[in-house]
Design a protein around this motif. Structure first.
Motif, PDB file in Angstrom:
ATOM      1  N   LYS A  55     -43.237 -19.013 -44.750  1.00  0.00           N
ATOM      2  CA  LYS A  55     -42.988 -17.738 -45.433  1.00  0.00           C
ATOM      3  C   LYS A  55     -43.535 -17.702 -46.863  1.00  0.00           C
ATOM      4  O   LYS A  55     -43.606 -16.636 -47.468  1.00  0.00           O
ATOM      5  CB  LYS A  55     -41.491 -17.414 -45.414  1.00  0.00           C
ATOM      6  CG  LYS A  55     -41.061 -17.074 -43.999  1.00  0.00           C
ATOM      7  CD  LYS A  55     -39.585 -16.799 -43.864  1.00  0.00           C
ATOM      8  CE  LYS A  55     -39.262 -16.664 -42.383  1.00  0.00           C
ATOM      9  NZ  LYS A  55     -37.827 -16.628 -42.109  1.00  0.00           N
ATOM     10  N   ASP A  58     -47.576 -16.984 -45.338  1.00  0.00           N
ATOM     11  CA  ASP A  58     -47.927 -16.027 -44.289  1.00  0.00           C
ATOM     12  C   ASP A  58     -47.216 -14.703 -44.542  1.00  0.00           C
ATOM     13  O   ASP A  58     -46.220 -14.642 -45.271  1.00  0.00           O
ATOM     14  CB  ASP A  58     -47.497 -16.568 -42.918  1.00  0.00           C
ATOM     15  CG  ASP A  58     -48.121 -17.921 -42.615  1.00  0.00           C
ATOM     16  OD1 ASP A  58     -49.262 -18.153 -43.065  1.00  0.00           O
ATOM     17  OD2 ASP A  58     -47.456 -18.745 -41.963  1.00  0.00           O
ATOM     18  N   VAL A  60     -46.044 -11.134 -42.280  1.00  0.00           N
ATOM     19  CA  VAL A  60     -45.942 -10.346 -41.053  1.00  0.00           C
ATOM     20  C   VAL A  60     -45.207  -9.059 -41.402  1.00  0.00           C
ATOM     21  O   VAL A  60     -44.203  -9.087 -42.121  1.00  0.00           O
ATOM     22  CB  VAL A  60     -45.180 -11.132 -39.954  1.00  0.00           C
ATOM     23  CG1 VAL A  60     -44.920 -10.259 -38.731  1.00  0.00           C
ATOM     24  CG2 VAL A  60     -45.967 -12.377 -39.552  1.00  0.00           C
TER      25      VAL A  60
ATOM     26  N   ASP B  75     -40.621  -6.833 -43.729  1.00  0.00           N
ATOM     27  CA  ASP B  75     -41.681  -7.768 -44.077  1.00  0.00           C
ATOM     28  C   ASP B  75     -41.132  -9.189 -43.991  1.00  0.00           C
ATOM     29  O   ASP B  75     -40.055  -9.474 -44.515  1.00  0.00           O
ATOM     30  CB  ASP B  75     -42.182  -7.520 -45.507  1.00  0.00           C
ATOM     31  CG  ASP B  75     -43.036  -6.266 -45.604  1.00  0.00           C
ATOM     32  OD1 ASP B  75     -42.515  -5.165 -45.344  1.00  0.00           O
ATOM     33  OD2 ASP B  75     -44.231  -6.392 -45.933  1.00  0.00           O
ATOM     34  N   ILE B  76     -41.874 -10.048 -43.337  1.00  0.00           N
ATOM     35  CA  ILE B  76     -41.521 -11.470 -43.315  1.00  0.00           C
ATOM     36  C   ILE B  76     -42.572 -12.191 -44.141  1.00  0.00           C
ATOM     37  O   ILE B  76     -43.775 -11.978 -43.935  1.00  0.00           O
ATOM     38  CB  ILE B  76     -41.555 -12.048 -41.883  1.00  0.00           C
ATOM     39  CG1 ILE B  76     -40.765 -11.170 -40.906  1.00  0.00           C
ATOM     40  CG2 ILE B  76     -41.032 -13.478 -41.871  1.00  0.00           C
ATOM     41  CD1 ILE B  76     -40.923 -11.646 -39.450  1.00  0.00           C
ATOM     42  N   GLY B  77     -42.123 -13.062 -45.038  1.00  0.00           N
ATOM     43  CA  GLY B  77     -43.067 -13.866 -45.795  1.00  0.00           C
ATOM     44  C   GLY B  77     -43.657 -13.140 -46.983  1.00  0.00           C
ATOM     45  O   GLY B  77     -43.093 -12.168 -47.489  1.00  0.00           O
ATOM     46  N   THR B  78     -44.837 -13.597 -47.355  1.00  0.00           N
ATOM     47  CA  THR B  78     -45.434 -13.231 -48.633  1.00  0.00           C
ATOM     48  C   THR B  78     -46.783 -12.576 -48.434  1.00  0.00           C
ATOM     49  O   THR B  78     -47.680 -13.192 -47.864  1.00  0.00           O
ATOM     50  CB  THR B  78     -45.671 -14.531 -49.454  1.00  0.00           C
ATOM     51  OG1 THR B  78     -44.455 -15.294 -49.429  1.00  0.00           O
ATOM     52  CG2 THR B  78     -46.048 -14.219 -50.886  1.00  0.00           C
ATOM     53  N   PRO B  79     -46.937 -11.340 -48.903  1.00  0.00           N
ATOM     54  CA  PRO B  79     -48.278 -10.739 -48.822  1.00  0.00           C
ATOM     55  C   PRO B  79     -49.274 -11.602 -49.585  1.00  0.00           C
ATOM     56  O   PRO B  79     -48.957 -12.119 -50.661  1.00  0.00           O
ATOM     57  CB  PRO B  79     -48.109  -9.382 -49.514  1.00  0.00           C
ATOM     58  CG  PRO B  79     -46.659  -9.103 -49.485  1.00  0.00           C
ATOM     59  CD  PRO B  79     -45.972 -10.439 -49.529  1.00  0.00           C
ATOM     60  N   ARG B  80     -50.464 -11.757 -49.017  1.00  0.00           N
ATOM     61  CA  ARG B  80     -51.438 -12.628 -49.673  1.00  0.00           C
ATOM     62  C   ARG B  80     -52.150 -11.941 -50.818  1.00  0.00           C
ATOM     63  O   ARG B  80     -52.912 -12.572 -51.530  1.00  0.00           O
ATOM     64  CB  ARG B  80     -52.455 -13.109 -48.645  1.00  0.00           C
ATOM     65  CG  ARG B  80     -51.868 -14.211 -47.784  1.00  0.00           C
ATOM     66  CD  ARG B  80     -52.954 -15.137 -47.331  1.00  0.00           C
ATOM     67  NE  ARG B  80     -53.383 -14.806 -45.991  1.00  0.00           N
ATOM     68  CZ  ARG B  80     -54.322 -15.482 -45.348  1.00  0.00           C
ATOM     69  NH1 ARG B  80     -54.950 -16.481 -45.937  1.00  0.00           N
ATOM     70  NH2 ARG B  80     -54.667 -15.147 -44.134  1.00  0.00           N
TER      71      ARG B  80
END
Lengths: 90, 90
Positions: A55, A58, A60, B75-80
């Motif tokens: 997390k 990535d 999603v 949203d899961i995780g971290t936007p790049r």
């Protein structure tokens, strides 16, 4: 429930994510899947996804609608189809 | 109307598509934008998009909902974040 899931996942994990999502949902486009899931299917998918994702790296996005009837969809152009790297998982 | 637009566009045209979509919508993830558009904004966007795309090679999916209220988002995780290639367009 109708789901649209898009993902931007590090290449170390992306094939596992693709493979998992395609068990549950229809492939629409590179990094986009959609379809109907029961609550229990969603929970199962979510549990497996949480095992794979990092997390901190990535991302999603899960869009959820009560039904696909509340969403209109239009496709422009031609889906490119599954890439060669995906052939392993068909 | 609330729109989610995902795209898989040949590298020859992808930067023009990105740039156009970001004029009208919020960047969510690599190849995913979303946001509210009036009908006239949508028509304008669509007109410009049709000028850029090669429909035999590119693919764009447009999901439309009467309101974002009909869609839950998680949203899961971290936007790049925007990639380096996108810096030109900020």
């Amino acid at each position: 429930m109708f789901y649209i899931i898009t993902y931007d996942v590090n290449e170390m994990r992306v094939n596992r994510v693709k493979k998992l999502l395609r068990v549950f949902l229809k492939w629409d486009q590179n990094s986009v899947v959609s379809g109907d899931l029961t609550d229990s299917q969603y929970l199962e998918l979510r549990k497996e996804l949480d095992k794979i994702l990092d997390k901190s790296k990535d991302h999603v996005i899960i869009f959820k609608s009560r039904s696909s009837k509340f969403l209109e969809r239009e496709d422009i152009g031609t889906p490119r189809g599954l890439g060669e790297d995906d052939a392993l998982f068909i």
